[in-house]
Design a protein around this motif. Sequence first.
Motif, PDB file in Angstrom:
ATOM      1  N   ALA A  26      13.171 -57.742 -20.364  1.00  0.00           N
ATOM      2  CA  ALA A  26      12.986 -56.655 -19.394  1.00  0.00           C
ATOM      3  C   ALA A  26      11.496 -56.367 -19.407  1.00  0.00           C
ATOM      4  CB  ALA A  26      13.799 -55.430 -19.823  1.00  0.00           C
ATOM      5  N   PRO A  27      10.971 -55.666 -18.383  1.00  0.00           N
ATOM      6  CA  PRO A  27       9.537 -55.385 -18.390  1.00  0.00           C
ATOM      7  C   PRO A  27       9.132 -54.666 -19.682  1.00  0.00           C
ATOM      8  CG  PRO A  27      10.499 -54.801 -16.268  1.00  0.00           C
ATOM      9  CD  PRO A  27      11.647 -55.161 -17.179  1.00  0.00           C
ATOM     10  N   GLY A  28       8.146 -55.214 -20.369  1.00  0.00           N
ATOM     11  CA  GLY A  28       7.663 -54.599 -21.600  1.00  0.00           C
ATOM     12  C   GLY A  28       8.562 -54.789 -22.809  1.00  0.00           C
ATOM     13  N   LYS A  29       9.633 -55.563 -22.656  1.00  0.00           N
ATOM     14  CA  LYS A  29      10.564 -55.754 -23.773  1.00  0.00           C
ATOM     15  C   LYS A  29      10.586 -57.243 -24.133  1.00  0.00           C
ATOM     16  CE  LYS A  29      15.103 -53.953 -25.093  1.00  0.00           C
ATOM     17  NZ  LYS A  29      16.332 -53.329 -24.633  1.00  0.00           N
ATOM     18  N   THR A  30       9.748 -57.587 -25.090  1.00  0.00           N
ATOM     19  CA  THR A  30       9.562 -58.991 -25.448  1.00  0.00           C
ATOM     20  C   THR A  30      10.251 -59.291 -26.773  1.00  0.00           C
ATOM     21  OG1 THR A  30       7.406 -58.841 -24.379  1.00  0.00           O
ATOM     22  CG2 THR A  30       7.794 -60.786 -25.734  1.00  0.00           C
ATOM     23  N   VAL A  31      11.049 -60.331 -26.790  1.00  0.00           N
ATOM     24  CA  VAL A  31      11.733 -60.698 -28.029  1.00  0.00           C
ATOM     25  C   VAL A  31      11.177 -62.039 -28.529  1.00  0.00           C
ATOM     26  CG1 VAL A  31      13.834 -59.489 -27.338  1.00  0.00           C
ATOM     27  CG2 VAL A  31      13.648 -61.940 -26.887  1.00  0.00           C
ATOM     28  N   PRO A  32      11.177 -62.232 -29.858  1.00  0.00           N
ATOM     29  CA  PRO A  32      10.703 -63.506 -30.418  1.00  0.00           C
ATOM     30  C   PRO A  32      11.773 -64.584 -30.257  1.00  0.00           C
ATOM     31  CG  PRO A  32      11.367 -62.038 -32.189  1.00  0.00           C
ATOM     32  CD  PRO A  32      11.596 -61.286 -30.901  1.00  0.00           C
ATOM     33  N   VAL A 141      24.128 -69.790 -11.025  1.00  0.00           N
ATOM     34  CA  VAL A 141      24.568 -70.001 -12.396  1.00  0.00           C
ATOM     35  C   VAL A 141      24.365 -68.681 -13.119  1.00  0.00           C
ATOM     36  CG1 VAL A 141      24.120 -71.266 -14.527  1.00  0.00           C
ATOM     37  CG2 VAL A 141      23.919 -72.431 -12.306  1.00  0.00           C
ATOM     38  N   MET A 142      25.377 -68.217 -13.815  1.00  0.00           N
ATOM     39  CA  MET A 142      25.315 -66.919 -14.495  1.00  0.00           C
ATOM     40  C   MET A 142      25.639 -67.131 -15.974  1.00  0.00           C
ATOM     41  SD  MET A 142      25.608 -64.200 -12.023  1.00  0.00           S
ATOM     42  CE  MET A 142      25.981 -64.074 -10.280  1.00  0.00           C
ATOM     43  N   VAL A 143      24.595 -67.221 -16.773  1.00  0.00           N
ATOM     44  CA  VAL A 143      24.809 -67.421 -18.204  1.00  0.00           C
ATOM     45  C   VAL A 143      24.802 -66.063 -18.895  1.00  0.00           C
ATOM     46  CG1 VAL A 143      24.135 -68.706 -20.249  1.00  0.00           C
ATOM     47  CG2 VAL A 143      23.540 -69.594 -17.992  1.00  0.00           C
ATOM     48  N   LEU A 144      25.926 -65.727 -19.509  1.00  0.00           N
ATOM     49  CA  LEU A 144      26.074 -64.432 -20.176  1.00  0.00           C
ATOM     50  C   LEU A 144      25.772 -64.573 -21.660  1.00  0.00           C
ATOM     51  CD1 LEU A 144      29.458 -63.338 -18.539  1.00  0.00           C
ATOM     52  CD2 LEU A 144      27.136 -62.890 -17.725  1.00  0.00           C
ATOM     53  N   ASP A 145      25.044 -63.603 -22.185  1.00  0.00           N
ATOM     54  CA  ASP A 145      24.707 -63.633 -23.608  1.00  0.00           C
ATOM     55  C   ASP A 145      24.519 -62.200 -24.080  1.00  0.00           C
ATOM     56  OD1 ASP A 145      23.962 -64.477 -26.145  1.00  0.00           O
ATOM     57  OD2 ASP A 145      21.949 -65.106 -25.561  1.00  0.00           O
ATOM     58  N   ASP A 146      24.560 -62.019 -25.388  1.00  0.00           N
ATOM     59  CA  ASP A 146      24.187 -60.730 -25.956  1.00  0.00           C
ATOM     60  C   ASP A 146      23.289 -61.021 -27.143  1.00  0.00           C
ATOM     61  OD1 ASP A 146      26.133 -61.860 -27.594  1.00  0.00           O
ATOM     62  OD2 ASP A 146      27.077 -59.957 -28.077  1.00  0.00           O
ATOM     63  N   MET A 147      22.247 -60.247 -27.275  1.00  0.00           N
ATOM     64  CA  MET A 147      21.360 -60.400 -28.429  1.00  0.00           C
ATOM     65  C   MET A 147      21.488 -59.158 -29.284  1.00  0.00           C
ATOM     66  SD  MET A 147      17.833 -62.038 -26.939  1.00  0.00           S
ATOM     67  CE  MET A 147      17.707 -63.793 -26.522  1.00  0.00           C
ATOM     68  N   LYS A 148      21.394 -59.370 -30.590  1.00  0.00           N
ATOM     69  CA  LYS A 148      21.449 -58.226 -31.503  1.00  0.00           C
ATOM     70  C   LYS A 148      20.028 -57.914 -31.927  1.00  0.00           C
ATOM     71  CE  LYS A 148      24.140 -56.481 -35.324  1.00  0.00           C
ATOM     72  NZ  LYS A 148      25.302 -56.779 -36.189  1.00  0.00           N
ATOM     73  N   LEU A 149      19.488 -56.831 -31.356  1.00  0.00           N
ATOM     74  CA  LEU A 149      18.071 -56.526 -31.538  1.00  0.00           C
ATOM     75  C   LEU A 149      17.885 -55.212 -32.283  1.00  0.00           C
ATOM     76  CD1 LEU A 149      16.894 -57.374 -27.900  1.00  0.00           C
ATOM     77  CD2 LEU A 149      16.687 -58.834 -29.928  1.00  0.00           C
ATOM     78  N   THR A 150      16.795 -55.137 -32.989  1.00  0.00           N
ATOM     79  CA  THR A 150      16.418 -53.882 -33.656  1.00  0.00           C
ATOM     80  C   THR A 150      15.653 -53.018 -32.658  1.00  0.00           C
ATOM     81  OG1 THR A 150      14.322 -54.817 -34.338  1.00  0.00           O
ATOM     82  CG2 THR A 150      16.161 -55.064 -35.870  1.00  0.00           C
ATOM     83  N   GLY A 151      15.296 -51.798 -33.067  1.00  0.00           N
ATOM     84  CA  GLY A 151      14.559 -50.871 -32.209  1.00  0.00           C
ATOM     85  C   GLY A 151      13.236 -51.443 -31.730  1.00  0.00           C
ATOM     86  N   ASP A 152      12.627 -52.328 -32.525  1.00  0.00           N
ATOM     87  CA  ASP A 152      11.353 -52.898 -32.084  1.00  0.00           C
ATOM     88  C   ASP A 152      11.529 -54.305 -31.504  1.00  0.00           C
ATOM     89  OD1 ASP A 152      11.946 -54.011 -34.483  1.00  0.00           O
ATOM     90  OD2 ASP A 152      10.034 -53.574 -35.462  1.00  0.00           O
ATOM     91  N   ASN A 153      12.711 -54.570 -30.990  1.00  0.00           N
ATOM     92  CA  ASN A 153      12.979 -55.803 -30.235  1.00  0.00           C
ATOM     93  C   ASN A 153      12.803 -57.088 -31.032  1.00  0.00           C
ATOM     94  OD1 ASN A 153      13.546 -54.276 -27.961  1.00  0.00           O
ATOM     95  ND2 ASN A 153      11.378 -54.244 -27.376  1.00  0.00           N
TER      96      ASN A 153
END
Length: 446
Positions: A26-32, A141-153
Amino acid sequence: MDKTMETAPNTVVYHLEASEFGWDIAPGKTVPAWGFNRQVPGPVLKAKKGDTLVVRVKNNLLEPTIVHWHGIRLPAVMDGTGDVQAPIQPGEEFEYRFVVPDAGTFWYHSHANEAVQIERGLYGALIVEDAADPVFDRERVMVLDDMKLTGDNTFTQPGWIVERWVESHMGREGNTMLLNGLEAQALDLPAGHTERWRFINASSARYVLLSLGGHPFQMIGTDGGLLETPRTLTEFLLSPGERIDVAAGPFAEGETFSIESRPFLGSHGSKKNLEIYASVQVGPAQPSRAFLPEKLNAITALAPQDAPATRRIEFSLGLSLKKGADFLINGHRHGLDQPVMVGALQVWEIRNRTRMHHPFHLHGFFFQVLELNGQAPEFLAWKDTFNIPPSGTLKIAWMPDNRPGMWMYHCHVLEHHATGMMASFEVIDGSEPSEKAHSDRVGHCH
Ligand code: C2O
Ligand code: CU
Ligand code: CU
């Protein structure tokens, strides 16, 4: 151009590079993230039925990886598992090359350290098209996923014993829903249009009770391609690894709805909440060229419902102090099951002796469901992944065609797979003596 030229099989070449990078969900929400070609999901790979697909995979991760082609009926040595190839070491490259014999919605994903590598984004869609596919106004194509993230992404590390136990036991369910790698996407389509939406559940463990805001949709296909006829549904339980193709629309101008997972009862009766993947806004009408025929495909039944089982398999649970839980097949972790012979119809009865859901996945071959808990399904379908509910029994039929080698089946909840709920087996070509040293491994448990 004459018809045969148009449909002559081609060779389609792709390059995939696995690496670690920052990915904006998402804008400003970067995950490693770890992913292919610096995107999550990896690029959509496309080919036509009968084409030869060549995928050169470069591993730029700091650990080995392998790429598996989920649902493709390919030769065993191209299946992308530790049973058939050496892992691709950091800095190394491997070329996958195989024919894609079936049209449908498939996917590719890491098959090494999956509970980390897939969770972080090493997956993508593989779409095989057929000239005879129905015509839609648009395909997505709709690839569904869920990530388990901490407060700091960043990705949570299962730290203490309780969380480790929960994750290995229930599977790792995330708190961040993603559609094609993005959180809370806003989609739009014109009123009057009918689109083909190819859903893939790439979650580690999350079941999706898929709904389009309660609007009816037509299920037209699943793991192994088109159904015989479209089926009107308002929801569908999509287990990890499974696919559903739907015809969505036509909708009326001004309508809005969500692509969502509706509440349901999960393993051990746990409550699953409403989760939103994306919002859809219906814009001004446009002319449609979509046409959905009544007859989509012909599927021949492999066996009658009462065909006697040729093999019985048990999914069960053991306790392990180190990992919390061990998930077992026939009492073993990562065991070796009996071989099957090319051309010998397989009727497998798989019993779930746990109070959890387990999506059963067979590599390299499609099966048909003969029964779930004694009930025949309402329609024929080619499947490679099918959920076995708590204490349920699934009976399937499948035919080992002439692709000898090592194959496997497993639960597609990645933590269950990792802690042991998988088994390998050999497909043996009866006309030649087998050279595989499977006797070394029969009955052997790690
Ligand atoms: Cu998507 Cu071994 O599987
Ligand atoms: Cu697979
Ligand atoms: Cu499982």
